[in-house]
Motif scaffolding. Structure first.
Motif, PDB file in Angstrom:
ATOM      1  N   GLY A 236       4.553  -3.169 -16.985  1.00 18.86           N
ATOM      2  CA  GLY A 236       4.404  -4.556 -16.565  1.00 18.86           C
ATOM      3  C   GLY A 236       5.536  -5.057 -15.696  1.00 18.86           C
ATOM      4  N   ALA A 237       6.788  -4.856 -16.151  1.00 15.80           N
ATOM      5  CA  ALA A 237       7.928  -5.380 -15.398  1.00 15.80           C
ATOM      6  C   ALA A 237       8.058  -4.683 -14.039  1.00 15.80           C
ATOM      7  N   ILE A 238       7.830  -3.376 -14.016  1.00 16.70           N
ATOM      8  CA  ILE A 238       7.942  -2.638 -12.748  1.00 16.70           C
ATOM      9  C   ILE A 238       6.800  -3.019 -11.810  1.00 16.70           C
ATOM     10  N   SER A 239       5.605  -3.184 -12.369  1.00 16.87           N
ATOM     11  CA  SER A 239       4.467  -3.556 -11.524  1.00 16.87           C
ATOM     12  C   SER A 239       4.681  -4.916 -10.870  1.00 16.87           C
ATOM     13  N   ALA A 240       5.381  -5.813 -11.569  1.00 18.21           N
ATOM     14  CA  ALA A 240       5.581  -7.158 -11.032  1.00 18.21           C
ATOM     15  C   ALA A 240       6.394  -7.143  -9.742  1.00 18.21           C
ATOM     16  N   VAL A 241       7.247  -6.116  -9.567  1.00 17.57           N
ATOM     17  CA  VAL A 241       8.080  -6.044  -8.358  1.00 17.57           C
ATOM     18  C   VAL A 241       7.660  -4.889  -7.455  1.00 17.57           C
ATOM     19  N   ASN A 242       6.569  -4.231  -7.802  1.00 17.10           N
ATOM     20  CA  ASN A 242       6.088  -3.121  -6.988  1.00 17.10           C
ATOM     21  C   ASN A 242       5.030  -3.639  -6.014  1.00 17.10           C
ATOM     22  N   PRO A 243       5.323  -3.665  -4.717  1.00 19.12           N
ATOM     23  CA  PRO A 243       4.333  -4.207  -3.772  1.00 19.12           C
ATOM     24  C   PRO A 243       3.026  -3.437  -3.765  1.00 19.12           C
ATOM     25  N   LEU A 244       3.078  -2.143  -4.073  1.00 16.05           N
ATOM     26  CA  LEU A 244       1.847  -1.353  -4.061  1.00 16.05           C
ATOM     27  C   LEU A 244       0.941  -1.692  -5.241  1.00 16.05           C
ATOM     28  N   TYR A 245       1.498  -2.290  -6.284  1.00 19.62           N
ATOM     29  CA  TYR A 245       0.631  -2.740  -7.381  1.00 19.62           C
ATOM     30  C   TYR A 245      -0.361  -3.774  -6.850  1.00 19.62           C
ATOM     31  N   PHE A 246       0.130  -4.699  -6.030  1.00 18.38           N
ATOM     32  CA  PHE A 246      -0.738  -5.742  -5.485  1.00 18.38           C
ATOM     33  C   PHE A 246      -1.622  -5.183  -4.365  1.00 18.38           C
ATOM     34  N   LEU A 247      -1.025  -4.363  -3.502  1.00 19.15           N
ATOM     35  CA  LEU A 247      -1.749  -3.895  -2.319  1.00 19.15           C
ATOM     36  C   LEU A 247      -2.831  -2.879  -2.695  1.00 19.15           C
ATOM     37  N   LEU A 248      -2.458  -1.822  -3.399  1.00 21.47           N
ATOM     38  CA  LEU A 248      -3.431  -0.792  -3.760  1.00 21.47           C
ATOM     39  C   LEU A 248      -4.314  -1.250  -4.920  1.00 21.47           C
ATOM     40  N   GLY A 249      -3.754  -2.061  -5.823  1.00 17.60           N
ATOM     41  CA  GLY A 249      -4.562  -2.591  -6.918  1.00 17.60           C
ATOM     42  C   GLY A 249      -5.703  -3.459  -6.385  1.00 17.60           C
ATOM     43  N   GLY A 250      -5.369  -4.359  -5.471  1.00 15.99           N
ATOM     44  CA  GLY A 250      -6.403  -5.211  -4.891  1.00 15.99           C
ATOM     45  C   GLY A 250      -7.404  -4.438  -4.058  1.00 15.99           C
ATOM     46  N   TRP A 251      -6.903  -3.427  -3.327  1.00 13.80           N
ATOM     47  CA  TRP A 251      -7.761  -2.591  -2.480  1.00 13.80           C
ATOM     48  C   TRP A 251      -8.785  -1.823  -3.318  1.00 13.80           C
ATOM     49  N   THR A 252      -8.345  -1.181  -4.383  1.00 13.69           N
ATOM     50  CA  THR A 252      -9.272  -0.399  -5.208  1.00 13.69           C
ATOM     51  C   THR A 252     -10.194  -1.309  -6.024  1.00 13.69           C
ATOM     52  N   GLU A 253      -9.693  -2.453  -6.467  1.00 14.93           N
ATOM     53  CA  GLU A 253     -10.558  -3.397  -7.193  1.00 14.93           C
ATOM     54  C   GLU A 253     -11.706  -3.866  -6.306  1.00 14.93           C
ATOM     55  N   LEU A 254     -11.384  -4.112  -5.030  1.00 21.83           N
ATOM     56  CA  LEU A 254     -12.417  -4.563  -4.101  1.00 21.83           C
ATOM     57  C   LEU A 254     -13.455  -3.466  -3.866  1.00 21.83           C
ATOM     58  N   LEU A 255     -12.997  -2.259  -3.582  1.00 17.21           N
ATOM     59  CA  LEU A 255     -13.931  -1.194  -3.229  1.00 17.21           C
ATOM     60  C   LEU A 255     -14.771  -0.742  -4.415  1.00 17.21           C
ATOM     61  N   VAL A 256     -14.159  -0.627  -5.570  1.00 18.11           N
ATOM     62  CA  VAL A 256     -14.860  -0.041  -6.720  1.00 18.11           C
ATOM     63  C   VAL A 256     -15.570  -1.100  -7.558  1.00 18.11           C
ATOM     64  N   GLU A 257     -14.874  -2.218  -7.806  1.00 21.47           N
ATOM     65  CA  GLU A 257     -15.437  -3.260  -8.665  1.00 21.47           C
ATOM     66  C   GLU A 257     -16.148  -4.346  -7.862  1.00 21.47           C
ATOM     67  N   GLY A 258     -15.911  -4.399  -6.559  1.00 27.75           N
ATOM     68  CA  GLY A 258     -16.493  -5.469  -5.748  1.00 27.75           C
ATOM     69  C   GLY A 258     -15.880  -6.814  -6.044  1.00 27.75           C
ATOM     70  N   ASP A 259     -14.641  -6.799  -6.543  1.00 31.19           N
ATOM     71  CA  ASP A 259     -13.983  -8.024  -6.986  1.00 31.19           C
ATOM     72  C   ASP A 259     -12.709  -8.251  -6.178  1.00 31.19           C
TER      73      ASP A 259
END
Length: 294
Positions: A236-259
């Motif tokens: 959790g703490a590392i993800s909060a400051v990891n830019p790829l958590y937001f960038l790749l997390g949002g990217w995969t959520e959009l493609l796979v979950e449609g969200d």
């Protein structure tokens, strides 16, 4: 580019020697500084064909001595996906759901776009010594061409992901149009990272040796091998400051979950634009020193 600038005092160089006239010449190195952005951007725009040709040269040089040539642009991501499928499903024995493999490929392909731009961008300035010494052009073109090359290599992976998504039953629809802004954010982030490491590599050549280890570690700390919510639970703490958590997390959520999760999209936007602006300003403010440092 002159290596020094000369401060003239009241008497000219054609005058008698200083010990007789009292004339003093002071030689100082050029200081880093920002050029006027208007003329700089106009010069950058006029050099866009040069930028494209640099990228094409890199693409041709990468596979010119291979039997399959540019087919490797498609084979590379296919083999990459096969390797990770073997590791995750066969070796690890994962029981993740059917949407995990599309998630893995979506994150993996985007991650290699960013890491490819960083790896090639790191040496783009230092390896362009002759070009820098003999030609006048905005130096930001060098890492920018590395990002463009990585982007061209990223494009075939989108087709491969679509095929895997159809086979896996991932819902496809108009929401995929939102992938376009996300690709723009990924490109901005990759460019900013390339600008940053290219400039740092001019001063600290050890960066090229440390970068592969950093890139590998960053992969394991990003939501590629895990879903975003799993990453948050584990790191959790590392993800909060990891830019790829937001960038790749949002990217995969959009493609796979449609969200589209607002928190991930806003975080990705802030990190991408921030890194692009900071990296570009850092490189442009230092590029007058490049010829001296190479």
């Amino acid at each position: 580019m002159p290596l020094t600038e000369e401060r003239h005092h009241p008497m000219s160089l054609s005058a008698p020697p200083a010990e007789f006239t009292g004339e003093i010449h002071v030689y100082e190195p050029h200081r880093a500084g920002m050029p006027k952005l208007g003329p700089y951007l106009r010069q950058l725009k006029s050099r866009r064909s040069f930028l494209w040709e640099l990228s094409r040269t890199s693409l041709r040089a990468a596979n010119q001595n291979t039997l399959l040539g540019q087919v490797w642009l498609v084979l590379n991501p296919l083999l990459l996906g096969a390797v990770y499928y073997l590791l995750v499903y066969v070796v690890r024995g994962s029981h993740a759901g059917g949407d995990f493999f599309p998630h893995l490929l979506a994150g993996l392909f985007a991650y290699y776009f960013i890491s490819g731009a960083m790896s090639a961008g790191a040496r783009s300035v230092t390896s362009g010594g002759r070009l820098i010494l003999n030609s006048a052009f905005p130096r930001i073109i060098l890492p920018l061409s590395s990002t463009l090359t990585a982007f061209v290599r990223f494009l075939p992976t989108l087709v491969i992901w679509l095929v895997v998504a159809v086979i896996s039953g991932v819902p496809l629809g108009p929401h995929l149009l939102l992938a376009v802004p996300y690709i723009g954010l990924i490109a901005l982030f990759a460019s900013g990272a390339a600008f940053l490491v290219a400039t740092l590599h001019v001063y600290f050549r050890d960066i090229a040796s440390f970068l592969p280890y950093f890139i590998r570690l960053w992969l394991y700390l990003s939501p590629v091998l895990y879903f975003p919510h799993e990453m948050w639970d584990r790191l959790g703490a590392i993800s909060a400051v990891n830019p790829l958590y937001f960038l790749l997390g949002g990217w995969t959520e959009l493609l796979v979950e449609g969200d589209v999760r607002p928190d991930l999209f806003l975080g990705a936007t802030a990190w991408s634009i921030g890194l692009f602006v900071a990296g570009a300003l850092f490189l442009v403010s230092r590029e007058r020193e490049f010829a001296v440092r190479l």
